[in-house]
Design a protein around this motif. Structure first.
Motif, PDB file in Angstrom:
ATOM      1  N   LEU A 202     -23.659  40.271   7.355  1.00  0.00           N
ATOM      2  CA  LEU A 202     -25.078  40.524   7.613  1.00  0.00           C
ATOM      3  C   LEU A 202     -25.474  41.981   7.367  1.00  0.00           C
ATOM      4  N   THR A 203     -24.515  42.893   7.514  1.00  0.00           N
ATOM      5  CA  THR A 203     -24.826  44.321   7.367  1.00  0.00           C
ATOM      6  C   THR A 203     -24.308  44.909   6.055  1.00  0.00           C
ATOM      7  N   GLY A 204     -23.450  44.161   5.355  1.00  0.00           N
ATOM      8  CA  GLY A 204     -22.851  44.688   4.141  1.00  0.00           C
ATOM      9  C   GLY A 204     -21.745  45.694   4.389  1.00  0.00           C
ATOM     10  N   ASP A 205     -21.213  45.717   5.594  1.00  0.00           N
ATOM     11  CA  ASP A 205     -20.175  46.678   5.964  1.00  0.00           C
ATOM     12  C   ASP A 205     -18.854  45.936   6.149  1.00  0.00           C
ATOM     13  N   GLU A 206     -17.899  46.189   5.270  1.00  0.00           N
ATOM     14  CA  GLU A 206     -16.626  45.465   5.296  1.00  0.00           C
ATOM     15  C   GLU A 206     -15.638  46.012   6.326  1.00  0.00           C
ATOM     16  N   ARG A 207     -15.965  47.131   6.970  1.00  0.00           N
ATOM     17  CA  ARG A 207     -15.024  47.753   7.903  1.00  0.00           C
ATOM     18  C   ARG A 207     -14.658  46.830   9.064  1.00  0.00           C
ATOM     19  N   TYR A 208     -15.635  46.064   9.512  1.00  0.00           N
ATOM     20  CA  TYR A 208     -15.412  45.256  10.709  1.00  0.00           C
ATOM     21  C   TYR A 208     -14.338  44.184  10.465  1.00  0.00           C
ATOM     22  N   TYR A 209     -14.520  43.407   9.430  1.00  0.00           N
ATOM     23  CA  TYR A 209     -13.549  42.340   9.143  1.00  0.00           C
ATOM     24  C   TYR A 209     -12.185  42.932   8.788  1.00  0.00           C
ATOM     25  N   ALA A 210     -12.177  44.041   8.056  1.00  0.00           N
ATOM     26  CA  ALA A 210     -10.909  44.675   7.686  1.00  0.00           C
ATOM     27  C   ALA A 210     -10.133  45.098   8.923  1.00  0.00           C
ATOM     28  N   ALA A 211     -10.821  45.637   9.913  1.00  0.00           N
ATOM     29  CA  ALA A 211     -10.145  46.061  11.146  1.00  0.00           C
ATOM     30  C   ALA A 211      -9.592  44.863  11.895  1.00  0.00           C
ATOM     31  N   ALA A 212     -10.376  43.800  11.966  1.00  0.00           N
ATOM     32  CA  ALA A 212      -9.932  42.597  12.677  1.00  0.00           C
ATOM     33  C   ALA A 212      -8.724  41.975  12.000  1.00  0.00           C
ATOM     34  N   LYS A 213      -8.759  41.883  10.691  1.00  0.00           N
ATOM     35  CA  LYS A 213      -7.654  41.247   9.963  1.00  0.00           C
ATOM     36  C   LYS A 213      -6.396  42.111  10.015  1.00  0.00           C
ATOM     37  N   ARG A 214      -6.561  43.417   9.955  1.00  0.00           N
ATOM     38  CA  ARG A 214      -5.397  44.306  10.019  1.00  0.00           C
ATOM     39  C   ARG A 214      -4.632  44.099  11.325  1.00  0.00           C
ATOM     40  N   ALA A 215      -5.347  43.974  12.425  1.00  0.00           N
ATOM     41  CA  ALA A 215      -4.687  43.770  13.713  1.00  0.00           C
ATOM     42  C   ALA A 215      -3.921  42.450  13.736  1.00  0.00           C
ATOM     43  N   MET A 216      -4.518  41.406  13.199  1.00  0.00           N
ATOM     44  CA  MET A 216      -3.845  40.107  13.174  1.00  0.00           C
ATOM     45  C   MET A 216      -2.604  40.155  12.287  1.00  0.00           C
ATOM     46  N   LYS A 217      -2.733  40.788  11.130  1.00  0.00           N
ATOM     47  CA  LYS A 217      -1.609  40.855  10.199  1.00  0.00           C
ATOM     48  C   LYS A 217      -0.436  41.615  10.801  1.00  0.00           C
ATOM     49  N   HIS A 218      -0.728  42.647  11.587  1.00  0.00           N
ATOM     50  CA  HIS A 218       0.354  43.407  12.212  1.00  0.00           C
ATOM     51  C   HIS A 218       1.241  42.490  13.058  1.00  0.00           C
ATOM     52  N   ALA A 219       0.632  41.644  13.857  1.00  0.00           N
ATOM     53  CA  ALA A 219       1.410  40.720  14.687  1.00  0.00           C
ATOM     54  C   ALA A 219       2.088  39.649  13.836  1.00  0.00           C
ATOM     55  N   LEU A 220       1.369  39.125  12.859  1.00  0.00           N
ATOM     56  CA  LEU A 220       1.929  38.075  12.006  1.00  0.00           C
ATOM     57  C   LEU A 220       3.151  38.567  11.233  1.00  0.00           C
ATOM     58  N   ASP A 221       3.137  39.821  10.836  1.00  0.00           N
ATOM     59  CA  ASP A 221       4.276  40.385  10.103  1.00  0.00           C
ATOM     60  C   ASP A 221       5.518  40.487  10.977  1.00  0.00           C
ATOM     61  N   ARG A 222       5.366  40.327  12.280  1.00  0.00           N
ATOM     62  CA  ARG A 222       6.492  40.431  13.195  1.00  0.00           C
ATOM     63  C   ARG A 222       6.948  39.075  13.714  1.00  0.00           C
ATOM     64  N   ARG A 223       6.547  38.026  13.024  1.00  0.00           N
ATOM     65  CA  ARG A 223       7.030  36.695  13.406  1.00  0.00           C
ATOM     66  C   ARG A 223       8.552  36.614  13.276  1.00  0.00           C
ATOM     67  N   SER A 224       9.142  35.809  14.140  1.00  0.00           N
ATOM     68  CA  SER A 224      10.591  35.605  14.086  1.00  0.00           C
ATOM     69  C   SER A 224      10.956  34.664  12.943  1.00  0.00           C
ATOM     70  N   ASP A 225      12.232  34.440  12.765  1.00  0.00           N
ATOM     71  CA  ASP A 225      12.681  33.507  11.738  1.00  0.00           C
ATOM     72  C   ASP A 225      12.186  32.089  12.010  1.00  0.00           C
ATOM     73  N   LEU A 226      11.804  31.813  13.269  1.00  0.00           N
ATOM     74  CA  LEU A 226      11.254  30.495  13.613  1.00  0.00           C
ATOM     75  C   LEU A 226       9.762  30.408  13.295  1.00  0.00           C
ATOM     76  N   GLY A 227       9.162  31.523  12.905  1.00  0.00           N
ATOM     77  CA  GLY A 227       7.734  31.535  12.606  1.00  0.00           C
ATOM     78  C   GLY A 227       6.862  31.769  13.819  1.00  0.00           C
ATOM     79  N   LEU A 228       7.465  32.203  14.939  1.00  0.00           N
ATOM     80  CA  LEU A 228       6.734  32.379  16.191  1.00  0.00           C
ATOM     81  C   LEU A 228       6.500  33.856  16.489  1.00  0.00           C
ATOM     82  N   MET A 229       5.448  34.120  17.256  1.00  0.00           N
ATOM     83  CA  MET A 229       5.162  35.457  17.766  1.00  0.00           C
ATOM     84  C   MET A 229       5.255  35.445  19.286  1.00  0.00           C
ATOM     85  N   ALA A 230       5.709  36.562  19.852  1.00  0.00           N
ATOM     86  CA  ALA A 230       5.626  36.718  21.302  1.00  0.00           C
ATOM     87  C   ALA A 230       4.172  36.963  21.680  1.00  0.00           C
TER      88      ALA A 230
END
Length: 465
Positions: A202-230
């Protein structure tokens, strides 16, 4: 009339016979006849009745206490941000309570100010206030509502920027941007993409979604070999601080927002992560206890069961699985909760899955069962889910209606059940909206395009009439 999703028929055919064999809900033909229009009218009347009491006794306050007729703050003690009012806006609009909607919008425009020198919980502020303002803007087109949502999101962004890993701190000072409480969890670092992404569109500002996705990816990158996160993580170190993988407490909406990012923005990477996570949850956490399906906490690296509790919050997972095409598994999990509804009238806040007995007597007027029923109904067009939701609504009305609105319960084991004295803000946004969407033929929503946030704010799918 409501349009059906193009994928519904195939899903229904794929799941029908298998569900009976696996012990799911009864077939559609067993649903009793219901006057859905009359039930929808009743929901609307009850919402209007409760709203009138809020206006009279708690206008602009965060939450009403429906037994005593008093009110209480939610975010900042002694300083209200109109939580219930903002949460109610898009529900009022969907129900065509236009004068009430406009009165709420007028209050937001003249009285809601986020320049407060106090700490607010980053996650709750986003899903409730940013989301509520965005959905009200999408309903009305009022630019002031969008400006308010942006102002608040900009203040919340400070919680992301303070972390070396982009993981938001749990609390942020709305005026100064100071942060505190770095010990956080998946839900509180991963429930921003839907609201922030819509705001960015709505605002044309990509910073918001980029920040949200970066936080999610940080946790996802730390999944165990079982594919789970703490479930627990530290905003400063970036490391997990527990070993328990959870589908409900501390984690639930993280998984929802992976899928919502695909639905809202076509983010194929988020869709892939959602499917991988749901597959891992199904393989590693799904357990049968007395033939019923549950997803207790497990060690995220070994898969060993770490506890045998399941909360009412976990009901959302049925709806998410249905959205992702796992309809059979979704139905089976919902059946476990449906049996609790039959046994206790109101689903307990938490149970021991081995015994299906409550682990406490209080409950918070919870919407997750109705949420799951809505998504399963939308995916299958099966009125079994409407019938379960009708029971959920009638049970709430029988147990939680107080003098000045609807209240959480202090003890679900007594007869009659002992009422508490608080209507949580999400009641205005969640279950009453779920009931309305399922029972009415709402003119102001396109079901084919509908996307709801974790707080049931409509982020796509409004139809202006």
């Amino acid at each position: 009339m409501r349009q059906t999703f193009s994928r519904r028929s195939a899903l229904a055919l794929a799941g029908g016979s298998a569900l009976a064999a696996l012990g799911g809900l009864p077939a559609q033909g067993h649903v009793r006849s219901e006057d859905w229009s009359a039930l929808a009218s009743d929901v609307r009347a009850e919402f209007k009745w409760a709203w009138d009491h809020y206006v009279a006794r708690a206008w602009g306050k965060d939450e009403i206490n429906p037994v005593s007729g008093t009110s209480q703050s939610f975010f900042i003690e002694g300083h209200d941000l109109g939580l219930s009012l903002v949460e109610a806006l898009d529900t009022l609009w969907l129900m065509e309570l236009d004068a009430e909607f406009q009165a709420g919008v007028d209050w937001v425009k003249t009285s809601l100010d986020f320049d407060v020198d106090a700490f607010a919980q980053t996650f709750e502020t986003n899903i409730r206030l940013v989301g509520g303002l965005l959905s009200a803007h999408l309903a009305s087109g009022d630019p002031v509502l969008l400006a308010k949502a942006k102002d608040l999101a900009d203040r919340l962004m400070k919680a992301f920027e303070a972390s070396p890993h982009g993981l938001p701190y749990r609390y942020v000072n709305l005026r100064t941007g100071a942060v505190r409480d770095p010990e956080t969890n998946l839900a509180e670092i991963g429930t921003y993409a839907a609201e922030f992404g819509v705001l960015g569109q709505l605002t044309g500002d990509e910073r918001y979604y980029a920040a949200a996705k970066r936080a999610m990816k940080h946790a996802l990158d730390r999944r165990s070999d079982l594919g789970l996160m703490a479930a627990n993580i530290h905003a400063e170190t970036g490391e997990f601080t527990s070993r328990n993988a959870s589908v409900d407490v501390y984690a639930d909406s993280f998984y929802e927002y992976l899928w919502d990012s695909w639905e809202l923005f076509g983010d194929a990477e988020m869709k892939g992560w959602a499917e991988e996570c749901l597959g891992a949850i199904s393989r590693q956490q799904g357990r049968r206890y007395d033939l019923r399906l549950w997803y207790p906490m497990v060690d995220y690296e070994t898969g060993a069961v770490a506890g045998t509790s399941q909360t009412v919050l976990g009901g959302y997972l049925s709806g998410l699985m249905a959205q992702a095409g796992r309809v059979e598994e979704a139905d089976l999990f919902l059946t476990s909760y449906a049996e609790l509804q039959d046994a206790f009238t109101v689903i307990p806040e938490s149970i021991d899955v081995r015994t299906r007995r409550p682990r406490g007597v209080r409950t918070g007027l919870r919407p997750e069962f109705a949420d799951a029923c809505l998504h399963l109904w939308l995916m299958t067009d099966d009125d079994r889910y409407r019938a379960l939701t009708a029971t959920h609504y009638r049970n709430m009305k029988a147990t939680s209606k107080a003098a000045y609105g609807y209240t959480a319960l202090a003890d679900i084991t007594t007869r009659p059940m002992t009422q508490g004295d608080n209507c949580p803000g999400y009641w205005w946004s969640e279950q009453m909206k779920y009931y309305w969407l399922m029972f009415a033929q709402p003119r102001r929503v396109d079901f084919d395009r509908l996307v709801l946030s974790t707080e049931a704010n409509v982020l796509r799918g409004f139809v202006r009439t």
